[in-house]
Design a protein around this motif. Structure first.
Motif, mmCIF file in Angstrom:
data_model
loop_
_atom_site.group_PDB
_atom_site.id
_atom_site.type_symbol
_atom_site.label_atom_id
_atom_site.label_comp_id
_atom_site.label_asym_id
_atom_site.label_seq_id
_atom_site.Cartn_x
_atom_site.Cartn_y
_atom_site.Cartn_z
ATOM 1 N N ASN A 15 9.783 5.972 5.809
ATOM 2 C CA ASN A 15 9.496 7.088 4.902
ATOM 3 C C ASN A 15 8.170 7.756 5.243
ATOM 4 O O ASN A 15 8.051 8.991 5.219
ATOM 5 N N PHE A 16 7.158 6.938 5.548
ATOM 6 C CA PHE A 16 5.844 7.481 5.909
ATOM 7 C C PHE A 16 5.953 8.357 7.149
ATOM 8 O O PHE A 16 5.442 9.492 7.178
ATOM 9 N N LEU A 17 6.623 7.871 8.185
ATOM 10 C CA LEU A 17 6.730 8.623 9.433
ATOM 11 C C LEU A 17 7.644 9.833 9.277
ATOM 12 O O LEU A 17 7.424 10.867 9.912
ATOM 13 N N LYS A 18 8.656 9.713 8.439
ATOM 14 C CA LYS A 18 9.555 10.849 8.197
ATOM 15 C C LYS A 18 8.781 12.030 7.629
ATOM 16 O O LYS A 18 9.055 13.194 7.952
ATOM 17 N N ARG A 19 7.791 11.752 6.796
ATOM 18 C CA ARG A 19 7.006 12.827 6.180
ATOM 19 C C ARG A 19 5.822 13.261 7.037
ATOM 20 O O ARG A 19 5.458 14.439 7.050
ATOM 21 N N LYS A 20 5.228 12.323 7.749
ATOM 22 C CA LYS A 20 3.966 12.602 8.433
ATOM 23 C C LYS A 20 4.114 12.967 9.902
ATOM 24 O O LYS A 20 3.293 13.695 10.446
ATOM 25 N N ILE A 28 16.347 3.514 11.784
ATOM 26 C CA ILE A 28 15.403 2.393 11.788
ATOM 27 C C ILE A 28 15.757 1.387 12.877
ATOM 28 O O ILE A 28 14.873 0.760 13.467
ATOM 29 N N ALA A 29 17.057 1.249 13.183
ATOM 30 C CA ALA A 29 17.443 0.341 14.263
ATOM 31 C C ALA A 29 16.993 0.877 15.617
ATOM 32 O O ALA A 29 16.622 0.109 16.509
ATOM 33 N N ALA A 30 17.014 2.200 15.777
ATOM 34 C CA ALA A 30 16.583 2.802 17.037
ATOM 35 C C ALA A 30 15.066 2.751 17.195
ATOM 36 O O ALA A 30 14.559 2.556 18.302
ATOM 37 N N ARG A 31 14.340 2.925 16.105
ATOM 38 C CA ARG A 31 12.875 2.976 16.176
ATOM 39 C C ARG A 31 12.236 1.593 16.123
ATOM 40 O O ARG A 31 11.175 1.373 16.692
ATOM 41 N N PHE A 32 12.863 0.654 15.417
ATOM 42 C CA PHE A 32 12.293 -0.688 15.238
ATOM 43 C C PHE A 32 13.293 -1.708 15.772
ATOM 44 O O PHE A 32 14.178 -2.168 15.057
ATOM 45 N N VAL A 71 0.826 -1.211 0.000
ATOM 46 C CA VAL A 71 0.000 0.000 0.000
ATOM 47 C C VAL A 71 0.862 1.263 0.000
ATOM 48 O O VAL A 71 0.590 2.214 -0.743
ATOM 49 N N LEU A 72 1.903 1.298 0.828
ATOM 50 C CA LEU A 72 2.650 2.532 1.039
ATOM 51 C C LEU A 72 3.749 2.792 0.014
ATOM 52 O O LEU A 72 4.083 3.948 -0.247
ATOM 53 N N HIS A 73 4.310 1.742 -0.585
ATOM 54 C CA HIS A 73 5.472 1.985 -1.446
ATOM 55 C C HIS A 73 5.126 2.793 -2.685
ATOM 56 O O HIS A 73 5.994 3.462 -3.250
ATOM 57 N N LYS A 74 3.849 2.777 -3.091
ATOM 58 C CA LYS A 74 3.461 3.522 -4.295
ATOM 59 C C LYS A 74 3.679 5.015 -4.118
ATOM 60 O O LYS A 74 4.006 5.720 -5.084
ATOM 61 N N ASP A 75 3.495 5.513 -2.891
ATOM 62 C CA ASP A 75 3.650 6.948 -2.635
ATOM 63 C C ASP A 75 4.865 7.282 -1.784
ATOM 64 O O ASP A 75 5.315 8.430 -1.787
ATOM 65 N N TYR A 76 5.392 6.310 -1.050
ATOM 66 C CA TYR A 76 6.440 6.605 -0.074
ATOM 67 C C TYR A 76 7.760 5.877 -0.326
ATOM 68 O O TYR A 76 8.680 5.995 0.477
ATOM 69 N N LEU A 77 7.863 5.152 -1.412
ATOM 70 C CA LEU A 77 9.128 4.489 -1.740
ATOM 71 C C LEU A 77 9.233 4.378 -3.256
ATOM 72 O O LEU A 77 9.094 3.311 -3.840
ATOM 73 N N LYS A 78 9.489 5.520 -3.901
ATOM 74 C CA LYS A 78 9.492 5.566 -5.360
ATOM 75 C C LYS A 78 10.844 6.040 -5.872
ATOM 76 O O LYS A 78 11.379 7.042 -5.417
ATOM 77 N N MET A 79 11.371 5.304 -6.842
ATOM 78 C CA MET A 79 12.584 5.742 -7.526
ATOM 79 C C MET A 79 12.224 6.846 -8.514
ATOM 80 O O MET A 79 11.149 6.811 -9.125
ATOM 81 N N PRO A 80 13.094 7.843 -8.685
ATOM 82 C CA PRO A 80 12.867 8.848 -9.733
ATOM 83 C C PRO A 80 12.711 8.167 -11.093
ATOM 84 O O PRO A 80 13.401 7.189 -11.392
ATOM 85 N N GLU A 114 15.514 9.539 3.271
ATOM 86 C CA GLU A 114 14.425 8.635 2.912
ATOM 87 C C GLU A 114 14.936 7.568 1.949
ATOM 88 O O GLU A 114 15.811 7.834 1.111
ATOM 89 N N PHE A 115 14.384 6.378 2.071
ATOM 90 C CA PHE A 115 14.710 5.313 1.135
ATOM 91 C C PHE A 115 14.083 5.619 -0.232
ATOM 92 O O PHE A 115 12.901 5.959 -0.320
ATOM 93 N N LEU A 116 14.879 5.498 -1.283
ATOM 94 C CA LEU A 116 14.349 5.584 -2.639
ATOM 95 C C LEU A 116 14.220 4.203 -3.267
ATOM 96 O O LEU A 116 13.400 3.986 -4.153
ATOM 97 N N TYR A 117 15.044 3.280 -2.795
ATOM 98 C CA TYR A 117 15.032 1.925 -3.344
ATOM 99 C C TYR A 117 15.561 0.971 -2.279
ATOM 100 O O TYR A 117 16.519 1.288 -1.563
ATOM 101 N N VAL A 118 14.914 -0.179 -2.135
ATOM 102 C CA VAL A 118 15.419 -1.219 -1.235
ATOM 103 C C VAL A 118 15.335 -2.570 -1.927
ATOM 104 O O VAL A 118 14.432 -2.830 -2.724
ATOM 105 N N ASP A 119 16.301 -3.407 -1.622
ATOM 106 C CA ASP A 119 16.299 -4.801 -2.059
ATOM 107 C C ASP A 119 16.653 -5.635 -0.834
ATOM 108 O O ASP A 119 17.676 -5.381 -0.188
ATOM 109 N N VAL A 120 15.818 -6.607 -0.511
ATOM 110 C CA VAL A 120 16.002 -7.389 0.715
ATOM 111 C C VAL A 120 15.972 -8.872 0.376
ATOM 112 O O VAL A 120 15.150 -9.313 -0.434
ATOM 113 N N GLY A 121 16.851 -9.647 1.024
ATOM 114 C CA GLY A 121 16.741 -11.090 0.929
ATOM 115 C C GLY A 121 17.955 -11.826 0.432
ATOM 116 O O GLY A 121 18.030 -13.053 0.563
ATOM 117 N N LYS A 122 18.932 -11.120 -0.147
ATOM 118 C CA LYS A 122 20.137 -11.820 -0.607
ATOM 119 C C LYS A 122 20.915 -12.344 0.610
ATOM 120 O O LYS A 122 20.943 -11.717 1.657
#
Length: 365
Positions: free
Chosen positions: A334-339, A304-308, A138-147, A210-218
């Protein structure tokens, strides 16, 4: 022993195994009484009290103010609401979201968390990964977008140039190892050079932290440079599909670049520091400027380590579910950074002294 007798023994053994397999385990009770009376025994009553009379503790409990939580819940409610059944009522969307936020904020086990949420550990094991996955979707469409255009990249460049005096800079790149318990039958596949098991969060962060791009799992055995090579971002970069500003439209007609540390390979669009040997004044100045700009991604990892605090201990679930947790954390950041204006305090981020041009390092962790 003759052949017919052997066949008879095998048939009896198979029949006995099937009977044992199909025999249903009798439930001692259908549902524990205190779990059935969740409204009475869970933390929901406490949260209502905190919302009305102690907003600071409410924010500390969920890592956000009540109005920010209400906005997040309104976005997520259509994706978290479930139908009641003839057997029982479904767990409401707000309780699902609260349980997930509390899990990410504390890193407590499902078995421990059930005592405050009033939701069984088995149900939490389904609800929390589902909610994390929904948060990202839901959130990445508005809060995690690459240029997606040259103009978008120029806006990113303006932020980096004005704050860190690095022209033609897209973002800072770095990887973070997320501690996990090793998956079954994987040997040392996830064992990293830091001597623990992990998966890698590869992130690209802008000057606004703010994160612009993330890749997780490698898997953690890969170096940061190796992980980057497997990402969609890198494939688009080498195939010229990122829509970066053309060299004729950049400052001093230099390549538009991303900045990283020594773990990354040098590329036309990726800068790294010079080695520590044979430094000239110009190379030391270059390394200093580069390290200043790279601090944005280090700061974000610290935030993020301090908050989560789930990030402080090994996560003992399947790797795919760990990925859901981390992606949810990134979009929530990203959502909390803006809101939420109080999400990042004034001393949580590095800054540059306007007179001496020295870095004022954060003091929060």
């Amino acid at each position: 022993m003759n052949k017919k007798r052997k066949i008879c023994i095998v048939a009896c053994a198979v029949l006995a195994m099937e009977t044992t397999k199909n025999k249903k385990k009798k439930r001692h009770i259908w549902q524990k009484k205190w779990l059935a009376e969740r409204e009475k025994y869970s933390h929901m009553s406490l949260l209502r009290e905190l919302r009305d009379n102690d907003p600071g503790d409410f924010k500390n409990y969920l890592r956000m103010e009540s109005n920010t939580f209400d906005e997040l819940l309104s976005l997520m409610r259509p994706y978290l609401s479930k139908q009641d059944t003839a057997m029982r009522q479904s767990i409401p969307a707000d309780e699902r979201l609260i349980a997930t936020l509390r899990f990410l904020a504390t890193g407590r086990s499902y078995e421990d968390l059930k005592f405050t949420t009033g939701i069984s550990a088995q149900a939490l094991g389904r609800i929390i990964p589902e909610t994390c996955k929904a948060l990202y979707e839901v959130l990445h469409k508005d809060y995690l977008k690459m240029p997606s255009s040259e103009d978008d990249w120029r806006i990113v460049d303006e932020g980096f140039n004005s704050q860190w005096q690095i022209p033609n800079c897209g973002d800072a790149i770095d990887g973070k190892h997320i501690r996990i318990f090793p998956p079954p039958n994987t040997g040392a596949l996830y064992y990293n050079y830091k001597n623990f098991y992990s998966i890698v969060l590869m992130a690209i962060v802008n000057a606004e932290y703010e994160f612009l791009y993330v890749d997780v799992g490698k898997n953690g055995r890969l170096s940061d440079g190796g992980v980057l090579g497997y990402t969609t971002f890198f494939r688009h970069l080498i195939s010229d599909r990122l829509y970066l500003p053309h060299i004729t439209e950049t400052t001093a007609n230099l390549n538009f670049v991303f900045i990283g540390d020594e773990a990354f390979a040098l590329h036309d669009h990726i800068l790294k520091p010079f080695s520590q040997r044979d430094h000239t004044h110009e190379r030391r100045l270059y390394n200093y400027r580069l390290s200043r700009g790279r601090n944005v991604v280090e700061n974000v990892f610290g935030l993020i380590a301090a908050r989560f605090q789930i990030l402080h201990t090994p996560i003992n679930v399947a790797v795919l579910k760990v990925c859901y947790f981390i992606m949810a954390i990134c979009v929530l950041h990203n959502f909390l950074k803006r809101k939420a204006r109080s999400y990042v305090s004034g001393n949580a981020l590095d800054s540059v002294n306007a007179t001496s041009h020295e870095i004022n390092y954060n003091a929060e962790w």
